[in-house]
Scaffold this motif. Sequence first.
Motif, mmCIF file in Angstrom:
data_model
loop_
_atom_site.group_PDB
_atom_site.id
_atom_site.type_symbol
_atom_site.label_atom_id
_atom_site.label_comp_id
_atom_site.label_asym_id
_atom_site.label_seq_id
_atom_site.Cartn_x
_atom_site.Cartn_y
_atom_site.Cartn_z
ATOM 1 N N SER A 1 0.823 -1.213 0.000
ATOM 2 C CA SER A 1 0.000 0.000 0.000
ATOM 3 C C SER A 1 0.859 1.266 0.000
ATOM 4 O O SER A 1 0.367 2.350 0.252
ATOM 5 C CB SER A 1 -0.930 -0.003 1.208
ATOM 6 N N GLY A 2 2.127 1.134 -0.278
ATOM 7 C CA GLY A 2 3.043 2.273 -0.254
ATOM 8 C C GLY A 2 4.146 2.024 0.750
ATOM 9 O O GLY A 2 4.064 1.119 1.576
ATOM 10 N N ALA A 3 5.179 2.804 0.674
ATOM 11 C CA ALA A 3 6.333 2.618 1.559
ATOM 12 C C ALA A 3 5.968 2.977 3.001
ATOM 13 O O ALA A 3 5.445 4.058 3.254
ATOM 14 C CB ALA A 3 7.498 3.479 1.081
ATOM 15 N N PRO A 4 6.241 2.083 3.951
ATOM 16 C CA PRO A 4 5.910 2.369 5.348
ATOM 17 C C PRO A 4 6.856 3.380 5.998
ATOM 18 O O PRO A 4 6.545 3.931 7.038
ATOM 19 C CB PRO A 4 6.001 1.008 6.031
ATOM 20 N N LEU A 5 8.012 3.612 5.386
ATOM 21 C CA LEU A 5 8.955 4.592 5.905
ATOM 22 C C LEU A 5 9.052 5.769 4.948
ATOM 23 O O LEU A 5 8.830 5.632 3.749
ATOM 24 C CB LEU A 5 10.358 3.974 6.063
ATOM 25 N N ASP A 6 9.400 6.917 5.475
ATOM 26 C CA ASP A 6 9.590 8.106 4.662
ATOM 27 C C ASP A 6 10.758 7.903 3.690
ATOM 28 O O ASP A 6 11.740 7.236 4.027
ATOM 29 C CB ASP A 6 9.880 9.298 5.589
ATOM 30 N N PHE A 7 10.638 8.488 2.516
ATOM 31 C CA PHE A 7 11.674 8.353 1.484
ATOM 32 C C PHE A 7 13.032 8.866 1.979
ATOM 33 O O PHE A 7 14.074 8.406 1.551
ATOM 34 C CB PHE A 7 11.242 9.126 0.229
ATOM 35 N N ARG A 8 13.007 9.789 2.920
ATOM 36 C CA ARG A 8 14.258 10.384 3.445
ATOM 37 C C ARG A 8 14.852 9.612 4.620
ATOM 38 O O ARG A 8 15.839 10.040 5.211
ATOM 39 C CB ARG A 8 13.994 11.821 3.864
ATOM 40 N N THR A 9 14.278 8.474 4.959
ATOM 41 C CA THR A 9 14.772 7.664 6.078
ATOM 42 C C THR A 9 16.202 7.222 5.821
ATOM 43 O O THR A 9 16.551 6.785 4.724
ATOM 44 C CB THR A 9 13.883 6.426 6.285
#
Length: 121
Positions: free
Chosen positions: A63-71
């Motif tokens: 359903s989408g990445a569970p972490l922020d792209f900047r992690t």
Amino acid sequence: MREGPTALAASESRTPPFYSASALAHGAARSVVEVLSGRRPLHQIRRWLSRPVAGLLTSLTRSGAPLDFRTRVNSVHACPTSSNTVEVCVVIGEPQRHRAVTLRLERRLDSGWSCTLLTLV
């Protein structure tokens, strides 16, 4: 110094287990965090995952990445529990908070190392 597969095997046998575990843990942690943040497709690391872990990552990322792209990976702590098992704690930094990811890496006789347990805290 010899070159080829025998030289690699000889150098690995002289490497202390901690350094091997640390290098293995850093690579696995970076790859898993990249998948969880959407920067890497799951199929690129699938061969290093057990079926349950691959299923978990699939459901987390469906359903989408569970972490922020900047992690980013802040620190990786590896603890070899045996010659065939390494337990890893990864501290990750997201823009608004810090989290932990735990991994269990096990050596398989036929195909190298595999991530057999993954927890996102």
